[in-house]
Enzyme design. Structure first.
Site, PDB file in Angstrom:
ATOM      1  N   HIS A  36      -5.313  -0.720   7.878  1.00 40.94           N
ATOM      2  CA  HIS A  36      -4.474  -1.331   8.907  1.00 40.94           C
ATOM      3  C   HIS A  36      -5.125  -1.182  10.275  1.00 40.94           C
ATOM      4  CE1 HIS A  36      -1.510  -1.510   5.779  1.00 40.94           C
ATOM      5  NE2 HIS A  36      -1.391  -0.210   5.724  1.00 40.94           N
TER       6      HIS A  36
ATOM      7  N   HIS B 137      -7.112   3.190   2.370  1.00 40.60           N
ATOM      8  CA  HIS B 137      -6.179   3.885   1.483  1.00 40.60           C
ATOM      9  C   HIS B 137      -5.651   2.926   0.418  1.00 40.60           C
ATOM     10  CE1 HIS B 137      -3.728   1.959   4.607  1.00 40.60           C
ATOM     11  NE2 HIS B 137      -2.766   1.887   3.702  1.00 40.60           N
TER      12      HIS B 137
ATOM     13  N   GLU C  87       1.004   4.992   9.497  1.00 42.66           N
ATOM     14  CA  GLU C  87       2.083   5.265   8.550  1.00 42.66           C
ATOM     15  C   GLU C  87       1.939   6.656   7.953  1.00 42.66           C
ATOM     16  OE1 GLU C  87       1.623   2.118   5.701  1.00 42.66           O
ATOM     17  OE2 GLU C  87      -0.255   2.902   4.928  1.00 42.66           O
TER      18      GLU C  87
ATOM     19  N   ARG D 123      -6.917  -6.390   3.251  1.00 40.25           N
ATOM     20  CA  ARG D 123      -7.370  -5.965   1.921  1.00 40.25           C
ATOM     21  C   ARG D 123      -8.890  -5.913   1.870  1.00 40.25           C
ATOM     22  NH1 ARG D 123      -3.886 -10.254   0.041  1.00 40.25           N
ATOM     23  NH2 ARG D 123      -1.759  -9.475  -0.149  1.00 40.25           N
TER      24      ARG D 123
END
Length: 324
Positions: free
Chosen positions: A104, A179, A121, A199
């Site tokens: 991200h 991740h 996150e 991605r």
């Protein structure tokens, strides 16, 4: 009409995902048909806005509450300064299969879609099958050129660091950290209010429409923090009843784990709302002049900044999130 603050529970927005399953049914949640990978439990985003269940605000979306009650209910820190939305997005994830290897961006990435934030996150592992794992960062020494070569030569997984997980593990995933959740885990996710994912690799797997899902190689290579972004992980087995254990700390959220064994008063500051994720057990939450409601595993509550305090009771494991 003046509305007295109360703990807000929302109707989740369920998201079908190629890697999803039916595990969220264990929490008593109603799932539509198909592989459900994400339950957006508290959300104020164009791709998913949750609506209140019960009380005077029943049926109102979180976006409508934001517009009506603004900083009073969310607190002086409870807004994204960039787009004005509620700053966090709370999810439950069922990983019946491996998620794509992804990364991200930060808030400052020039390629962000209009109105979007970056995405830092954290994950709390609610359940994990024996041997379940995640991908958590690049192996030591992998730089942009090495990762580009691995992508070109179809050996991306050789560059990834795998970590075995168990229930109760917590992972902090700053923007820029490569991740992926893998098959066999159920996760609570607290994140910036963003739906931007790049991605890197997706196992050449067709999506729900039968077509290969889009990769975002150039954006991924641009935003990865090759020297590390400050990701941390910990076992939270040391949490003890009646005290908060900090399990993730960032500029965007502070997340603590608490064990409830009998009445425990929780203060709410005018500076920030508090979000409670009930990770395990059952009990109750009470507030105001003796009002209360039952709570159980899998439920999430938004406590307005004007609530003052509430009391948790029962036998519960709780995650508490707020804006620092």
């Amino acid at each position: 009409m003046t509305i007295n603050p109360y703990p807000l529970k929302f109707k989740p927005e369920m998201k079908e995902r190629v890697w999803g399953g039916r595990a969220l049914e264990q929490f008593g949640l109603e799932l539509p048909e198909g592989p459900i990978g994400e339950g957006w439990m508290i959300g104020d985003h164009p791709n998913g806005t949750t609506t209140v269940l019960g009380g005077p605000l029943d049926g109102l979306g979180l976006d409508e509450i934001r517009e009506r009650y603004g900083r009073e209910w969310f607190g002086s820190k409870g807004f994204s300064e960039k787009n004005g939305r509620f700053p966090l997005l709370i999810k439950l994830l069922d990983c019946n299969d491996d998620l794509s290897v992804q990364v991200h961006p930060t808030d400052s990435y020039e390629g962000l879609p209009g109105g979007e934030l970056g995405k830092t996150e954290m994950w709390y592992i609610l359940d994990a099958k024996p041997g379940a794992k995640i991908i958590y960062g690049l192996k030591e020494g992998v730089d942009r050129d090495a990762l580009q070569r691995a992508i070109d030569e179809d050996r991306v997984m050789e560059t990834m660091q795998e970590v075995e997980v168990k229930a109760g593990d917590a992972f902090y995933i700053p923007a820029g950290t490569v991740h992926a959740l893998c098959a066999g885990v159920v996760v609570a996710e607290i994140q910036q209010n963003s739906d931007t994912t790049y991605r890197v690799y997706d196992y050449k797997r067709p999506g729900l429409d039968g077509q290969l899902r889009e990769l975002h190689v150039e954006d991924s290579l641009n935003v990865i923090a090759y020297e590390g972004a400050g990701a941390t992980r910990m076992s939270t087995d040391g949490a003890s009843p009646g005290s908060w254990l900090t399990i993730a700390e960032s500029p965007y959220f502070l997340v603590d784990k608490g064990i409830v064994r009998g009445p425990w008063e929780l203060a709410v500051s005018p500076e920030s709302f508090v979000i409670l994720v009930i990770a395990e057990g059952a009990g109750s939450i009470s507030w105001g002049d003796g009002r209360s409601q039952p709570v159980k595993a899998g439920e999430c509550f938004l406590l307005p900044a004007t609530l003052g305090s509430c009391t948790l009771d029962g036998e519960l494991t709780v995650l508490r999130s707020l804006v620092p």
